[in-house]
Design an enzyme around this catalytic site. Structure first.
Site, PDB file in Angstrom:
ATOM      1  N   GLY A  14      19.919  36.913 -28.069  1.00  0.00           N
ATOM      2  CA  GLY A  14      20.658  37.606 -29.703  1.00  0.00           C
ATOM      3  C   GLY A  14      22.093  37.490 -29.065  1.00  0.00           C
ATOM      4  O   GLY A  14      22.452  38.654 -29.549  1.00  0.00           O
ATOM      5  N   ASN A  16      24.166  35.635 -30.149  1.00  0.00           N
ATOM      6  CA  ASN A  16      24.717  34.693 -31.065  1.00  0.00           C
ATOM      7  C   ASN A  16      24.423  36.133 -32.264  1.00  0.00           C
ATOM      8  O   ASN A  16      25.672  36.349 -32.728  1.00  0.00           O
ATOM      9  CB  ASN A  16      23.634  33.626 -31.816  1.00  0.00           C
ATOM     10  N   ARG A  67      -1.220  31.155 -38.292  1.00  0.00           N
ATOM     11  CA  ARG A  67      -0.568  30.873 -38.714  1.00  0.00           C
ATOM     12  C   ARG A  67       0.160  31.110 -39.776  1.00  0.00           C
ATOM     13  O   ARG A  67       0.615  31.621 -40.259  1.00  0.00           O
ATOM     14  CB  ARG A  67      -0.144  29.691 -38.608  1.00  0.00           C
ATOM     15  N   MET A  92      12.871  31.143 -32.655  1.00  0.00           N
ATOM     16  CA  MET A  92      11.967  29.666 -32.063  1.00  0.00           C
ATOM     17  C   MET A  92      10.797  29.779 -32.965  1.00  0.00           C
ATOM     18  O   MET A  92       9.536  28.666 -32.016  1.00  0.00           O
ATOM     19  CB  MET A  92      11.082  30.182 -31.021  1.00  0.00           C
ATOM     20  N   LEU A  95       9.889  27.619 -39.522  1.00  0.00           N
ATOM     21  CA  LEU A  95       9.360  28.808 -41.216  1.00  0.00           C
ATOM     22  C   LEU A  95       8.028  27.661 -42.003  1.00  0.00           C
ATOM     23  O   LEU A  95       8.654  26.558 -41.966  1.00  0.00           O
ATOM     24  CB  LEU A  95      11.213  28.328 -42.055  1.00  0.00           C
ATOM     25  N   ASN A 109      21.429  27.144 -39.958  1.00  0.00           N
ATOM     26  CA  ASN A 109      20.764  27.354 -38.275  1.00  0.00           C
ATOM     27  C   ASN A 109      21.436  27.043 -37.558  1.00  0.00           C
ATOM     28  O   ASN A 109      22.346  26.619 -37.660  1.00  0.00           O
ATOM     29  CB  ASN A 109      19.221  26.889 -38.087  1.00  0.00           C
ATOM     30  N   SER A 138      26.014  22.561 -33.284  1.00  0.00           N
ATOM     31  CA  SER A 138      26.465  22.266 -35.051  1.00  0.00           C
ATOM     32  C   SER A 138      25.663  23.971 -35.787  1.00  0.00           C
ATOM     33  O   SER A 138      24.739  24.102 -35.750  1.00  0.00           O
ATOM     34  CB  SER A 138      25.259  21.289 -35.381  1.00  0.00           C
TER      35      SER A 138
HETATM   36  C1  GRF Z   1      21.246  29.055 -28.720  1.00  0.00           C
HETATM   37  O1  GRF Z   1      21.495  28.038 -27.880  1.00  0.00           O
HETATM   38  C2  GRF Z   1      21.179  28.760 -30.497  1.00  0.00           C
HETATM   39  O2  GRF Z   1      21.445  27.458 -30.090  1.00  0.00           O
HETATM   40  C3  GRF Z   1      19.671  28.227 -30.599  1.00  0.00           C
HETATM   41  O3  GRF Z   1      19.025  29.248 -29.680  1.00  0.00           O
HETATM   42  C4  GRF Z   1      19.891  30.034 -28.564  1.00  0.00           C
HETATM   43  C5  GRF Z   1      20.345  31.598 -29.348  1.00  0.00           C
HETATM   44  O4  GRF Z   1      20.831  31.776 -28.315  1.00  0.00           O
HETATM   45  N1  GRF Z   1      18.913  27.951 -31.623  1.00  0.00           N
HETATM   46  P1  GRF Z   1      21.111  33.268 -28.629  1.00  0.00           P
HETATM   47  O5  GRF Z   1      19.498  34.327 -28.483  1.00  0.00           O
HETATM   48  O6  GRF Z   1      21.781  33.559 -29.690  1.00  0.00           O
HETATM   49  O7  GRF Z   1      21.613  33.460 -27.408  1.00  0.00           O
END
Ligand code: GRF
Length: 220
Positions: A14, A16, A67, A92, A95, A109, A138
């Site tokens: 987390g 991001n 699922r 992960m 969807l 995303n 991206s």
């Molecule tokens: C990041 O590398 C993002 O690009 C990918 O998953 C990772 C998430 O990292 N989709 P975080 O949980 O935000 O640290």
């Protein structure tokens, strides 16, 4: 107009998510995070969410025998929250198709590569193995094909004397800059998806936004 609401989906650390929480707190994003949903009860991002005083919801995929039942639980939960924007931040799970169609143009995303290169996993390792001298991340709208929806912004950086870990860390730092930007563009109404085409300030975009060497070029 009421403040736009965001739901963030996570599975892991987390970082991001934290960048988005910080941007909301600093008013760089003018929106309200109504909840953070994790499919893993042990996701570190959940602690960050709680510290920020934001509602956490766990939908543990291992507790579902099928699922489709997990998909249904997630769909119902998001429907109840009724967000303006769904942000995938290291989520992960794939969807369900119906979910993506229902929220078309309202799911973002972030992917750690310069799409369309290196969809899927181990992007940093693959960029190094391919001998690329440029790499990045991206932000894209989510479509039914994995890591393939229309791109909004990319962060580009040179590959230096990197190993996988150092490259991943350098890219992640840039992710924390471009994701809040794209989210603010969306929640402020500057960014949209119309007929599967990215629009910025009500105009179709021919060139996506680029963040490189601490300089931003806006979508054009
Ligand atoms: C990041 O590398 C993002 O690009 C990918 O998953 C990772 C998430 O990292 N989709 P975080 O949980 O935000 O640290």
């Amino acid at each position: 107009m009421s403040t736009p609401s965001i739901v963030i989906l996570i599975s892991g650390s987390g970082s991001n998510l934290q960048a988005i929480i910080d941007a909301v707190a600093d008013k760089r994003i003018h929106a309200n995070i109504s909840a953070v949903i994790s499919n893993r009860p042990d996701a570190l991002g959940l602690a960050k969410t709680k510290t920020a005083g934001i509602r956490t919801i766990v939908i543990d995929h291992t507790k579902f025998t099928e699922r489709t039942k997990f998909d249904e639980a997630l769909t119902n939960q998001v429907a109840e929250l009724n967000p303006d924007l769904i942000v995938l931040a290291g989520f992960m799970r794939i969807l369900p198709k119906a979910f993506i169609e229902q929220y078309e143009g309202r799911i973002l995303n972030i992917h750690p590569s310069l799409l369309p290169e290196f969809k899927g996993l181990h992007t940093h390792r693959r960029a190094l193995e391919a001998g690329h001298d440029q790499h990045g991340a991206s932000v894209h709208f989510v479509s039914n094909e994995l890591d393939s929806g229309p791109v909004v912004i990319q962060a580009k950086l040179p590959v230096l004397d990197d190993d996988e870990t150092s490259l991943a860390a350098r890219v992640l730092k840039q992710e924390h800059i471009i994701y809040p930007l794209a989210i603010e563009w969306f929640t402020s109404g500057r960014l949209s998806l119309i007929n599967n085409r990215v629009h910025f300030d009500n105009k179709p975009v021919n060139e996506i936004a680029i963040w490189q060497s601490d300089t931003l070029s806006l979508p054009r």
